[in-house]
Design a protein around this motif. Structure first.
Motif, PDB file in Angstrom:
ATOM      1  N   THR A 177       0.824  -1.209   0.000  1.00  0.00           N
ATOM      2  CA  THR A 177       0.000   0.000   0.000  1.00  0.00           C
ATOM      3  C   THR A 177       0.859   1.259   0.000  1.00  0.00           C
ATOM      4  OG1 THR A 177      -0.177  -0.183   2.429  1.00  0.00           O
ATOM      5  CG2 THR A 177      -2.012  -1.066   1.125  1.00  0.00           C
ATOM      6  N   LYS A 178       2.164   1.118   0.138  1.00  0.00           N
ATOM      7  CA  LYS A 178       3.060   2.267  -0.003  1.00  0.00           C
ATOM      8  C   LYS A 178       2.960   2.900  -1.393  1.00  0.00           C
ATOM      9  CE  LYS A 178       6.738   0.905   3.256  1.00  0.00           C
ATOM     10  NZ  LYS A 178       8.169   0.525   3.367  1.00  0.00           N
ATOM     11  N   ASP A 179       2.501   2.097  -2.373  1.00  0.00           N
ATOM     12  CA  ASP A 179       2.412   2.608  -3.744  1.00  0.00           C
ATOM     13  C   ASP A 179       1.133   3.430  -3.972  1.00  0.00           C
ATOM     14  OD1 ASP A 179       3.685   2.719  -6.355  1.00  0.00           O
ATOM     15  OD2 ASP A 179       2.033   1.497  -7.102  1.00  0.00           O
ATOM     16  N   MET A 180       0.277   3.528  -2.940  1.00  0.00           N
ATOM     17  CA  MET A 180      -0.919   4.360  -3.087  1.00  0.00           C
ATOM     18  C   MET A 180      -0.532   5.819  -3.259  1.00  0.00           C
ATOM     19  SD  MET A 180      -3.961   2.895  -0.614  1.00  0.00           S
ATOM     20  CE  MET A 180      -3.119   3.163   0.937  1.00  0.00           C
ATOM     21  N   ILE A 181      -1.222   6.492  -4.147  1.00  0.00           N
ATOM     22  CA  ILE A 181      -1.003   7.925  -4.329  1.00  0.00           C
ATOM     23  C   ILE A 181      -1.610   8.696  -3.165  1.00  0.00           C
ATOM     24  CG2 ILE A 181      -1.419   9.889  -5.866  1.00  0.00           C
ATOM     25  CD1 ILE A 181      -1.668   7.827  -8.163  1.00  0.00           C
ATOM     26  N   PHE A 182      -2.808   8.277  -2.752  1.00  0.00           N
ATOM     27  CA  PHE A 182      -3.508   8.891  -1.617  1.00  0.00           C
ATOM     28  C   PHE A 182      -3.786   7.810  -0.580  1.00  0.00           C
ATOM     29  CE2 PHE A 182      -4.809  11.111  -5.535  1.00  0.00           C
ATOM     30  CZ  PHE A 182      -4.255  12.363  -5.263  1.00  0.00           C
ATOM     31  N   GLY A 183      -3.369   8.047   0.665  1.00  0.00           N
ATOM     32  CA  GLY A 183      -3.534   7.077   1.728  1.00  0.00           C
ATOM     33  C   GLY A 183      -4.967   6.985   2.227  1.00  0.00           C
ATOM     34  N   VAL A 184      -5.192   6.077   3.166  1.00  0.00           N
ATOM     35  CA  VAL A 184      -6.544   5.839   3.690  1.00  0.00           C
ATOM     36  C   VAL A 184      -7.140   7.115   4.264  1.00  0.00           C
ATOM     37  CG1 VAL A 184      -7.900   4.586   5.389  1.00  0.00           C
ATOM     38  CG2 VAL A 184      -6.062   3.409   4.169  1.00  0.00           C
ATOM     39  N   ALA A 185      -6.375   7.837   5.050  1.00  0.00           N
ATOM     40  CA  ALA A 185      -6.899   9.056   5.676  1.00  0.00           C
ATOM     41  C   ALA A 185      -7.355  10.060   4.628  1.00  0.00           C
ATOM     42  CB  ALA A 185      -5.844   9.673   6.591  1.00  0.00           C
ATOM     43  N   ARG A 186      -6.577  10.217   3.568  1.00  0.00           N
ATOM     44  CA  ARG A 186      -6.952  11.171   2.518  1.00  0.00           C
ATOM     45  C   ARG A 186      -8.213  10.713   1.792  1.00  0.00           C
ATOM     46  NH1 ARG A 186      -8.737  15.164   0.880  1.00  0.00           N
ATOM     47  NH2 ARG A 186      -8.142  16.203  -1.050  1.00  0.00           N
ATOM     48  N   MET A 187      -8.337   9.407   1.524  1.00  0.00           N
ATOM     49  CA  MET A 187      -9.510   8.909   0.811  1.00  0.00           C
ATOM     50  C   MET A 187     -10.780   9.078   1.640  1.00  0.00           C
ATOM     51  SD  MET A 187      -8.013   8.194  -1.947  1.00  0.00           S
ATOM     52  CE  MET A 187      -9.587   7.871  -2.725  1.00  0.00           C
ATOM     53  N   VAL A 188     -10.688   8.772   2.942  1.00  0.00           N
ATOM     54  CA  VAL A 188     -11.854   8.938   3.817  1.00  0.00           C
ATOM     55  C   VAL A 188     -12.232  10.411   3.916  1.00  0.00           C
ATOM     56  CG1 VAL A 188     -12.687   8.723   6.206  1.00  0.00           C
ATOM     57  CG2 VAL A 188     -11.431   6.828   5.134  1.00  0.00           C
ATOM     58  N   SER A 189     -11.246  11.262   4.114  1.00  0.00           N
ATOM     59  CA  SER A 189     -11.511  12.695   4.211  1.00  0.00           C
ATOM     60  C   SER A 189     -12.134  13.215   2.922  1.00  0.00           C
ATOM     61  CB  SER A 189     -10.212  13.446   4.509  1.00  0.00           C
ATOM     62  OG  SER A 189     -10.405  14.845   4.435  1.00  0.00           O
ATOM     63  N   TYR A 190     -11.574  12.805   1.781  1.00  0.00           N
ATOM     64  CA  TYR A 190     -12.065  13.287   0.499  1.00  0.00           C
ATOM     65  C   TYR A 190     -13.521  12.879   0.281  1.00  0.00           C
ATOM     66  CZ  TYR A 190     -12.457  14.017  -4.541  1.00  0.00           C
ATOM     67  OH  TYR A 190     -12.872  14.427  -5.783  1.00  0.00           O
ATOM     68  N   ALA A 191     -13.846  11.616   0.512  1.00  0.00           N
ATOM     69  CA  ALA A 191     -15.221  11.156   0.328  1.00  0.00           C
ATOM     70  C   ALA A 191     -16.176  11.904   1.252  1.00  0.00           C
ATOM     71  CB  ALA A 191     -15.311   9.656   0.578  1.00  0.00           C
ATOM     72  N   SER A 192     -15.707  12.210   2.462  1.00  0.00           N
ATOM     73  CA  SER A 192     -16.571  12.868   3.449  1.00  0.00           C
ATOM     74  C   SER A 192     -16.843  14.337   3.125  1.00  0.00           C
ATOM     75  CB  SER A 192     -15.950  12.773   4.847  1.00  0.00           C
ATOM     76  OG  SER A 192     -14.938  13.753   5.049  1.00  0.00           O
ATOM     77  N   GLN A 193     -16.062  14.929   2.228  1.00  0.00           N
ATOM     78  CA  GLN A 193     -16.314  16.331   1.877  1.00  0.00           C
ATOM     79  C   GLN A 193     -17.628  16.486   1.126  1.00  0.00           C
ATOM     80  OE1 GLN A 193     -14.302  18.552   3.355  1.00  0.00           O
ATOM     81  NE2 GLN A 193     -13.318  16.664   4.106  1.00  0.00           N
ATOM     82  N   THR A 194     -18.074  15.407   0.472  1.00  0.00           N
ATOM     83  CA  THR A 194     -19.344  15.436  -0.262  1.00  0.00           C
ATOM     84  C   THR A 194     -20.422  14.658   0.478  1.00  0.00           C
ATOM     85  OG1 THR A 194     -18.188  15.602  -2.378  1.00  0.00           O
ATOM     86  CG2 THR A 194     -20.483  14.840  -2.433  1.00  0.00           C
ATOM     87  N   ALA A 195     -20.105  13.403   0.822  1.00  0.00           N
ATOM     88  CA  ALA A 195     -21.089  12.493   1.402  1.00  0.00           C
ATOM     89  C   ALA A 195     -20.939  12.413   2.913  1.00  0.00           C
ATOM     90  CB  ALA A 195     -20.935  11.107   0.795  1.00  0.00           C
ATOM     91  N   ARG A 196     -21.980  11.917   3.556  1.00  0.00           N
ATOM     92  CA  ARG A 196     -21.915  11.599   4.979  1.00  0.00           C
ATOM     93  C   ARG A 196     -21.654  10.109   5.092  1.00  0.00           C
ATOM     94  NH1 ARG A 196     -23.231  13.514   9.998  1.00  0.00           N
ATOM     95  NH2 ARG A 196     -24.080  12.023  11.506  1.00  0.00           N
TER      96      ARG A 196
END
Length: 333
Positions: free
Chosen positions: A265-284
């Motif tokens: 998972t080191k090869d991820m461009i965006f980590g778990v925290a960023r993905m959760v935060s990003y999705a939460s900016q639109t959805a609950r």
């Protein structure tokens, strides 16, 4: 089917995990599974006939301390895990899927999906894709879309390949399971809303990813990703506290015993925290929801070998156990 011996030997990191189990005589129930493969029926242990894994996640702050205490209690004998059928560990209300999130994978797909008129050397096209990935990372632009809960199946269930799916492919992914509602949370706060992690294999029919009737529409994720059973999930949810670093886990998928995906998972461009935060900016985001974090290099498109009837996929992620699914053509079924 009951849990496979191969998966039982791998189990998971930490003292316990959450599962949804059943037997021919017992309907599905939420269970605590210990690292030595003992099972405790949480409906009985917590005296709640209506308890589900999702309800546990809705009160995760309280539940995790109770589950930790139960796992440490040597006073209960439990039943062997091998006696049970293992289902997907949770029924989410929402599934958030991440695209183009592993650098090498996206570069490979960029090359594989090239325009037939593009006769540039592969090295040049790879360099172009690498520049695109670096720009996305610098501009901080994840890519998230919605999947259907009805596509989820168990970690040892057969995967039916629809007759219309000409190029079905595998996509092993780390999935974060939400434990606290999240709306407009920051990256710094995001992991506080993750209860745990599990394994997802987000199958995709490559032939229907793009609309042929009107290319301007773009991708068709409904058609290409959401057939029943296209998202094997589990076998269990491992609490976040047992996963030292979700940004440093090994994902491995074998097809008929041959390793196809083997990446960190080191090869991820965006980590778990960023993905959760990003999705939460639109959805609950709600307890029990899934945030899939993308798939690494080594898909069928890369190998020029797509899924077909009889194929067996073995997928594992460090500390989260393993799943095994067999592909069955719809016509054969």
């Amino acid at each position: 089917m009951s849990v496979k011996p191969e998966a039982a030997s791998a189990l998971f990191a930490g003292p316990f995990a959450l599962a949804t189990l059943s037997t021919p005589d017992e309907p599905a129930f939420p269970a605590l599974v210990t690292a030595d493969a003992r099972v405790l029926d949480l409906k009985v242990a917590l005296d709640d006939a209506w308890l589900t894994t999702r309800r546990l996640l809705e009160d995760w702050d309280s539940a995790v301390s109770r589950l930790t205490a139960l796992a440490a209690d040597s006073g209960w004998e439990g039943r062997p895990l091998s006696d049970f059928r293992v289902h997907a560990p949770v029924e989410p209300r929402q599934v958030f899927q991440s695209g183009a999130n592993y650098r090498q994978h996206v570069i490979d797909l960029h090359v594989a999906h090239r325009d037939p008129a593009d006769d540039r050397p592969e090295e040049e096209r790879r360099a172009e894709a690498a520049d695109i990935m670096d720009r996305r990372a610098a501009e901080d632009l994840p890519y998230v879309f919605i999947g259907l809960p009805s596509a989820i199946t168990g970690p040892y269930d057969d995967v039916v390949l629809p007759s219309w799916a000409d190029r079905p492919d595998w996509e092993l992914e780390l999935a974060a399971v939400i434990g606290r509602p999240a709306h407009r949370v920051s990256v710094e706060e995001a992991l506080e809303h993750v209860a745990g992690y599990t394994i997802a294999n987000d199958l995709t029919d490559r032939a229907t990813v793009f609309r042929r009737d009107m290319p301007q529409i773009g991708t068709d994720w409904l058609r290409s990703k959401n057939a029943p059973g296209f998202t094997p999930l589990g076998p269990w949810i491992v609490p976040a506290g047992s996963v030292a670093d979700p940004g440093d886990l090994r994902l491995t998928l074998k097809l008929n015993g041959e390793t196809m995906q083997d990446e960190s998972t080191k090869d991820m461009i965006f980590g778990v925290a960023r993905m959760v935060s990003y999705a939460s900016q639109t959805a609950r985001l709600l307890p029990g929801d899934l945030v899939l974090t993308g798939s690494p290099a080594g898909n069928g498109m890369h190998w020029g070998r797509l899924l077909r009837d009889g194929d067996v996929m073995d997928a594992s992620i460090t500390g989260l156990g393993a799943q095994r699914t067999r592909c069955v053509a719809e016509a054969a079924r």
